[in-house]
Write an enzyme that holds these catalytic residues in place. Sequence first.
Site, short mmCIF file in Angstrom:
data_model
loop_
_atom_site.label_atom_id
_atom_site.label_comp_id
_atom_site.label_asym_id
_atom_site.label_seq_id
_atom_site.Cartn_x
_atom_site.Cartn_y
_atom_site.Cartn_z
N ASP A 95 0.78 -1.23 0.00
CA ASP A 95 0.00 0.00 0.00
C ASP A 95 0.81 1.28 0.00
OD1 ASP A 95 1.10 0.03 2.51
OD2 ASP A 95 -0.73 -0.57 3.54
N GLU A 117 0.23 -9.06 -0.98
CA GLU A 117 -0.46 -8.51 0.20
C GLU A 117 -1.70 -7.71 -0.25
OE1 GLU A 117 0.72 -5.36 3.35
OE2 GLU A 117 1.54 -7.21 4.17
N GLU A 131 -2.40 5.12 2.55
CA GLU A 131 -2.26 3.69 2.23
C GLU A 131 -3.58 3.02 1.83
OE1 GLU A 131 -0.83 5.16 4.87
OE2 GLU A 131 1.29 4.94 4.42
N HIS A 208 5.12 5.95 13.54
CA HIS A 208 5.52 6.97 12.57
C HIS A 208 4.49 7.24 11.48
CE1 HIS A 208 6.99 3.26 10.51
NE2 HIS A 208 6.49 3.91 9.46
N ARG A 210 1.72 8.71 9.06
CA ARG A 210 1.33 10.08 8.72
C ARG A 210 0.11 10.55 9.50
NH1 ARG A 210 3.49 12.18 3.56
NH2 ARG A 210 4.94 10.50 3.16
N HIS A 241 12.09 6.02 13.31
CA HIS A 241 12.06 6.21 11.86
C HIS A 241 12.84 7.48 11.49
CE1 HIS A 241 10.24 7.00 7.90
NE2 HIS A 241 9.69 5.80 7.93
#
Length: 372
Positions: A95, A117, A131, A208, A210, A241
């Site tokens: 994604d 996936e 995503e 992490h 968004r 990250h």
Amino acid sequence: MKVMSIFGTRPEAIKMAPLVQALEADPDIESVLCVTAQHRSMLDQVLELFNLTPDYDLNIMKPNQSISMITSNVLLGLEPILAKEKPDMVLVHGDTSTSFVAALAAFYQQIKVGHVEAGLRTFDKYSPFPEEMNRLLTGRIAELHFAPTERNRQNLLNERVRDNTIFVTGNTVIDALLHVAGKPYEFEDETLKALDFDHKRVITVTCHRRENLGEHMANIFSAIADIAREFSDVEVVYPIHLNPKVREEADRYLGGIPNIHMIEPLSYQPMVNLMARSFFILTDSGGLQEEAPALGKPVLVVRRETERPEAVEAGTARLAGVDRATVYKLAKELLTDQAAYEAMAKAVNPYGDGQACSRIVEAIKAYFEQQS
Ligand code: UD1
């Protein structure tokens, strides 16, 4: 038959690496690897671990890149490579923006796409962002759909994807996990080397996404700080990250607390070993929600929804939300209520048996045999 795998971020690389190895090992397949390097150092760590050398590297990463920058650079970068290589199929994963845009670039040249996936859904187009939309759009373009679980297959059927194009394979993350777990390993990271895993309870944190930046992250980090201050036998380890926006927020809320250790991003092998030696895991990551159940570790998912409800149903993961009081309460429960902890700390494996990659390779070969 020529199969080109395209990926760009760390998690895609972890989950695609064993598949690329399986493609390379098959005498009927010519395997070509192209990375966009949407991530740079975090991607390179994985390529090195799995001994993969890309045939093409777009090297697109820019500091503080926007989604539009990623999209346009990947789309333009892939055009000449696809035109030159003319693969019979392009494989993308999951994604990310790299996945969706690579699928789109292949579609523009009428190259078939296999989606690894496939079929994960939250049904909220803004969460996870971007995503959920990336995987929906990739699914529209794809010719073959490799779904990790039966539920993922059902999601695709509900969108009227044809049944004979969907293959329930398990998640390739379990193939990757089995590749590294069980190998003897000693930490190289100085902080991890110095930690007393026998007498302390280690909580591994990653955060992490968004959609968590800002208020949610402030809440989550505050709850973690509350726990660290209250429990002196707890050590929080947060491999952080490289996104500078995440680093700023983490420093603000977690900096200066002695039993919170913010360390550099870990490569896959130390990460798996850290999880395996942890008391529990608190995360907004997708992959960790799949790996932790296989390792028998409870997971608190700091998100409002999950596209991976299988681990919640199996009892090893809980959706903790993004509210300070709730995250604190659930973390405290795991630290103080042994029965609650033991109910979650059981090894279950709703995401596969480590054979996903060979099933995917077989499905691709069968597809091309049918075509010829
Ligand atoms: C991306 C994916 C997300 C995936 C996540 C896993 C998109 C839009 N997002 O999010 O789906 O779950 O990767 O990590 O596709 N950076 C470095 N070095 C690195 C990697 C990142 O410096 O090796 C920094 C860069 O400054 C970059 C920032 O991190 O600007 C964010 O990276 P980006 O790929 O834009 O988004 P992620 O949040 O990592």
